[in-house]
Design a protein around this motif. Structure first.
Motif, PDB file in Angstrom:
ATOM      1  N   ARG A 122     -17.714   2.714  10.455  1.00  0.00           N
ATOM      2  CA  ARG A 122     -17.366   1.756  11.504  1.00  0.00           C
ATOM      3  C   ARG A 122     -17.961   2.103  12.857  1.00  0.00           C
ATOM      4  O   ARG A 122     -17.753   1.390  13.815  1.00  0.00           O
TER       5      ARG A 122
ATOM      6  N   ARG B   5      -6.377   4.857  12.616  1.00  0.00           N
ATOM      7  CA  ARG B   5      -7.642   4.470  13.246  1.00  0.00           C
ATOM      8  C   ARG B   5      -8.338   5.686  13.855  1.00  0.00           C
ATOM      9  O   ARG B   5      -9.561   5.813  13.769  1.00  0.00           O
ATOM     10  N   VAL B   6      -7.538   6.587  14.460  1.00  0.00           N
ATOM     11  CA  VAL B   6      -8.142   7.786  15.047  1.00  0.00           C
ATOM     12  C   VAL B   6      -8.705   8.694  13.940  1.00  0.00           C
ATOM     13  O   VAL B   6      -9.800   9.238  14.057  1.00  0.00           O
TER      14      VAL B   6
ATOM     15  N   ALA C 255      -2.138   3.461  14.470  1.00  0.00           N
ATOM     16  CA  ALA C 255      -2.941   4.078  15.534  1.00  0.00           C
ATOM     17  C   ALA C 255      -3.481   5.429  15.052  1.00  0.00           C
ATOM     18  O   ALA C 255      -4.641   5.766  15.293  1.00  0.00           O
ATOM     19  N   MET C 256      -2.647   6.187  14.341  1.00  0.00           N
ATOM     20  CA  MET C 256      -3.109   7.472  13.799  1.00  0.00           C
ATOM     21  C   MET C 256      -4.228   7.266  12.785  1.00  0.00           C
ATOM     22  O   MET C 256      -5.216   7.999  12.766  1.00  0.00           O
TER      23      MET C 256
ATOM     24  N   LEU D 212       3.265   0.685  21.280  1.00  0.00           N
ATOM     25  CA  LEU D 212       3.494   1.950  20.565  1.00  0.00           C
ATOM     26  C   LEU D 212       4.444   2.805  21.395  1.00  0.00           C
ATOM     27  O   LEU D 212       4.334   2.849  22.618  1.00  0.00           O
TER      28      LEU D 212
ATOM     29  N   LEU E 257      -1.042  14.583  14.745  1.00  0.00           N
ATOM     30  CA  LEU E 257      -2.032  14.153  15.722  1.00  0.00           C
ATOM     31  C   LEU E 257      -1.396  14.007  17.092  1.00  0.00           C
ATOM     32  O   LEU E 257      -0.416  13.295  17.251  1.00  0.00           O
TER      33      LEU E 257
ATOM     34  N   GLU F  49      -9.834   7.690  11.073  1.00  0.00           N
ATOM     35  CA  GLU F  49     -11.037   7.055  10.534  1.00  0.00           C
ATOM     36  C   GLU F  49     -12.230   7.166  11.480  1.00  0.00           C
ATOM     37  O   GLU F  49     -13.374   7.098  11.047  1.00  0.00           O
ATOM     38  N   ALA F  50     -11.939   7.365  12.774  1.00  0.00           N
ATOM     39  CA  ALA F  50     -13.038   7.570  13.718  1.00  0.00           C
ATOM     40  C   ALA F  50     -13.786   8.864  13.373  1.00  0.00           C
ATOM     41  O   ALA F  50     -14.992   8.970  13.599  1.00  0.00           O
TER      42      ALA F  50
ATOM     43  N   ARG G 240     -16.539   6.998  18.978  1.00  0.00           N
ATOM     44  CA  ARG G 240     -15.792   6.599  17.783  1.00  0.00           C
ATOM     45  C   ARG G 240     -14.290   6.615  18.051  1.00  0.00           C
ATOM     46  O   ARG G 240     -13.565   5.721  17.607  1.00  0.00           O
ATOM     47  N   VAL G 241     -13.830   7.622  18.812  1.00  0.00           N
ATOM     48  CA  VAL G 241     -12.400   7.683  19.118  1.00  0.00           C
ATOM     49  C   VAL G 241     -12.005   6.521  20.038  1.00  0.00           C
ATOM     50  O   VAL G 241     -10.964   5.893  19.858  1.00  0.00           O
TER      51      VAL G 241
ATOM     52  N   ALA H  49     -11.672   3.440  18.057  1.00  0.00           N
ATOM     53  CA  ALA H  49     -10.468   3.395  17.229  1.00  0.00           C
ATOM     54  C   ALA H  49      -9.337   2.684  17.979  1.00  0.00           C
ATOM     55  O   ALA H  49      -8.487   2.046  17.385  1.00  0.00           O
ATOM     56  N   TRP H  50      -9.332   2.791  19.292  1.00  0.00           N
ATOM     57  CA  TRP H  50      -8.286   2.161  20.102  1.00  0.00           C
ATOM     58  C   TRP H  50      -8.703   0.768  20.580  1.00  0.00           C
ATOM     59  O   TRP H  50      -7.867  -0.101  20.771  1.00  0.00           O
TER      60      TRP H  50
ATOM     61  N   LEU I 187      -4.025  12.905  23.654  1.00  0.00           N
ATOM     62  CA  LEU I 187      -5.301  12.193  23.646  1.00  0.00           C
ATOM     63  C   LEU I 187      -5.297  11.088  24.695  1.00  0.00           C
ATOM     64  O   LEU I 187      -6.292  10.854  25.386  1.00  0.00           O
TER      65      LEU I 187
ATOM     66  N   LEU J 226      -1.450  12.227  19.760  1.00  0.00           N
ATOM     67  CA  LEU J 226      -1.943  10.992  20.381  1.00  0.00           C
ATOM     68  C   LEU J 226      -1.524  10.903  21.851  1.00  0.00           C
ATOM     69  O   LEU J 226      -2.242  10.320  22.664  1.00  0.00           O
TER      70      LEU J 226
END
Lengths: 475, 475
Positions: A474, B440-441, B437-438, A176, A188, B443-444, A440-441, A444-445, A193, A190
């Motif tokens: 999830r 997935r975050v 990636a966005m 990425l 976002l 959806e978390a 959860r975050v 996600a990764w 983060l 990211l």
């Protein structure tokens, strides 16, 4: 470890990039948090993003944990492979890829040493602001993982403020290229983060970092106190009056003694209970005005002497003492536990009192060096890890100090990260819902939990989250 | 809408907190991006975090989309309920809960109007720095959602730098109390992640915000130019020389005419092609030194006149023109499309040239007001939305301007967010991996996609992610 995996990795990074024998793996057993260790099964040293991505893809296929490592100077165990697997070292990725003086950014590989960047950009009149004490050894990639600070972060902010973009290799081996433009946002964040995520999300391989103009004038003052608390109060007052020095650092008596007994000989007065190092930057007029405003405040809290560095050499010497303090403490005992404690800046004196009492009760040798401007204390406990009883008292003191920070409205870490060291303490500060949000975050990764396992987020929280929160889908 | 849901919501917020009839729902059909509208099925106006949590829990049970709304001043359609569902308005949550002058923080409900906070803290000598043009109407919660900027964010940074903690109600109705201590980090920066997430994660109901000391002296300069490009070049040079004014704003001829023709009469000279508004803050000596350094630069690029606000009244008047510029443009045409464009600061003049050409080709009326210091342009196109052909040309010009920003190494938004407006453009700037990636975050936080659906992340990307990335586990 599967020989196919080893062969595959060797094909990617070449024989020189693969450390498989015991002797060469041993140095990777821990970072600077020396009391927790585990030798990695394998160490891989890729040269660039492409190799990193191939390594990560192969590790994903073999479901092997991966722990990234910069220079191993971290203080919270972030690079220690506690759950086994591979250490991916970034030591061979040391290229400054580009410097754009007009836009004031530099693009570097993650393994570039912090101070090397400022050396490379000096000819353009620019520097990179975050300056951890270990800046001559630590890597910029490690700084991103831990969101590192440093004395000058009081004014300029910690690493996260200085990162404009990141090339990230994900747990699956995707690449990425994320950026966060100058004016901050864009959906976002990211990049923000990722900074401080302690290797739990993936590996940052290339960094676009912001540079600042080297200030025309820098003035360094040393105020000498007969009490540590008085020095703390002076700091609180400097901030209350709205002054903006670039650094406000306190060094206590035991540290002064260690520094002065070492080769550093910074010229700190040995009859002091504490010295306060204040630095002011800007134009000549700004520096003169700030210094004029500072002096009466520093004296009002009992500074019995006030020194000004007369030239660059003296300035460098005053700072050498501060930056070399941790090393100098090697004179006191073989091991040093550098605690990272944060409270609101108005509670500094109270935390110093509590810390002193906690260590006295446990018969421990305490020295203090700290970023007073940030409310970020570093109580340093000197000990000998071979003495199991002393080690237990050291760890117990660390916990007691953290609990005191929380009671005073503080936090678990100012700049060293959570890592292994403070994993347990996460549950003292955060609720189960808060931790579940973090899980959860993280997932996600890295849904398989292979990236730097056993760090930052207590793992049983994630497991409980998974079973307890069906509507979290999830999670 | 299920009558059981309506009854349940009424029981939580009371009859006055529920807007169900057409006339009262109509004002919630859009924010200030007026060309896209949809009337929400229901508007709910809770009073506190507890009510918000109960509303969110009920909406989760009924699987209804929820769109949060502050004052509806947003410019990217962030509060427009394009996919139906409920608008959760924060207009009744206007309490300043606590001010701690010692720690320089304030705790507020999310519906507090931006400028009301600085008014409340003025007696302590403190202010809240981010100052969007709409600051007399927009809410602090909306500012958090969009990571809003403002003229003074050039020096002080956008909203994200000023948020210390957030109470968040999640999509399921859980309440998280997240904080980010002064010295920035502490593991995962969920607060930083939430700021700018445009309502896609949950609802921030209470905010802990950082306050700054009101500077002792503020000097406002107005430099008058015969060319817009010259004003841009002066800004680039001011920054290149390392000066740090608190604001650097450019206003062009058409805007000046509109402002001067309005009740504002800011006293901008009508024979100018552009004015540059520069503000400097600090101690008397600092301000004097900065002003001395600024003047020759401003003149070197052809400022034919340089004014200084002689008193607070004149200063307020100069700013009133800038802050009221968008309103004043109502004199030019019924509708205004405020574009939010970002380029590196060295590319300002090039973007101004390109923007002028794009609008000329499409026969559109362009005015420019912008945060020059941040490289953040606001090309303003005046139009009449009833003229479908003109509207189509306006939207096309907006797209062309964004593509130009991307070509110049810029971004999609400086401070207004992506929302609905720039959803499509996300795919021009980001790769599918970046967008995944966005997703997935996102959806978390919100696995069902019920929080502000149709915004920020192109939805089909998420769907494709879900089917294409099995090894992403939950993605």
């Amino acid at each position: 470890m599967d020989p196919k995996l080893i062969d595959g990795l060797r094909a990617i990074v070449g024989p020189a990039g693969l450390l498989a024998d015991d002797v060469r793996r041993k140095p990777y057993e821990s970072d600077a948090l020396a009391y927790l260790k585990r030798i990695p099964e394998l160490v891989v040293l890729p040269r660039d993003t492409r190799q990193c991505a191939a390594v990560m893809e192969l590790c994903a296929r073999h479901r092997v944990p991966v722990v990234a490592r910069g220079a191993g100077t971290g203080l919270s165990g972030g690079a220690t492979p506690v759950e086994g697997g591979i250490v991916l070292g970034l030591a061979r990725m040391r290229d400054v890829l580009a410097i754009d003086p007009e836009r004031r950014i530099a693009r570097v590989q993650a393994g570039v040493v912090n101070s090397d960047l400022s050396i490379a950009t000096a000819k353009h009149g620019l520097f990179y602001a975050p300056d951890p004490s270990s800046q001559k050894a630590c890597t910029l990639g490690g700084n991103v993982a831990e969101n590192s600070g440093g004395p000058h972060c009081f004014r300029h902010g910690s690493t996260t403020r200085h990162v404009e973009g990141l090339v990230i290799v994900t747990a699956r081996g995707d690449v990425l290229d994320l950026s966060r433009p100058r004016a901050d946002p864009l959906g976002l964040d990211l990049v923000g983060l990722f900074v401080g995520s302690e290797g739990l999300f993936g590996i940052a391989t290339e960094l676009t970092l912001r540079l600042l103009p080297i200030p025309p004038v820098t003035e360094t003052l040393l105020a000498i106190y007969t009490s540590l608390e008085a020095a703390c109060q002076a700091v609180t007052q400097v901030i209350a009056e709205g002054l903006e020095p670039s650094a406000l650092e306190i060094i206590d008596k035991l540290t002064i003694e260690a520094v002065e007994a070492s080769v550093l000989a910074a010229g700190y007065p040995q009859d002091a209970e504490a010295v306060l190092l204040v630095e002011v930057e800007g134009s000549e007029a700004e520096v003169a005005s700030q210094t004029r405003a500072l002096e009466p405040i520093l004296r009002a809290f009992g500074a019995f002497e006030l020194r000004r560095a007369r030239d660059e050499a003296e300035r460098a010497r005053l700072w050498a003492g501060r930056k070399g303090a941790f090393g100098a403490m090697g004179r006191i005992a073989p091991d040093l536990y550098v605690i990272d404690a944060v409270v609101p800046r108005t509670k500094l004196a109270a935390l110093v009192r509590a810390t002193t009492a906690i260590c006295r009760e446990r018969r421990l040798k305490l020295a203090n060096v700290f970023h007073a401007g940030d409310g970020n204390l570093h109580p340093n406990i000197s000990y000998d890890r071979r003495d199991q009883d002393e080690l237990a008292r050291v760890i117990d003191a660390g916990h007691a100090i953290l609990r005191t920070c929380i009671e005073h409205g503080g936090a678990l870490s100012g700049e060293h990260g959570i890592g292994l060291e403070k994993l347990e303490a996460m549950e003292w500060l955060f609720t189960q819902d808060d931790l579940a949000a973090m899980c959860r975050v993280k997932e996600a990764w890295d849904p398989e939990g292979r990236m730097n396992p056993g760090k930052l987020i207590p793992v049983h929280t994630c497991m409980e989250t998974r079973s307890a929160l069906p509507s979290g889908g999830r999670a």
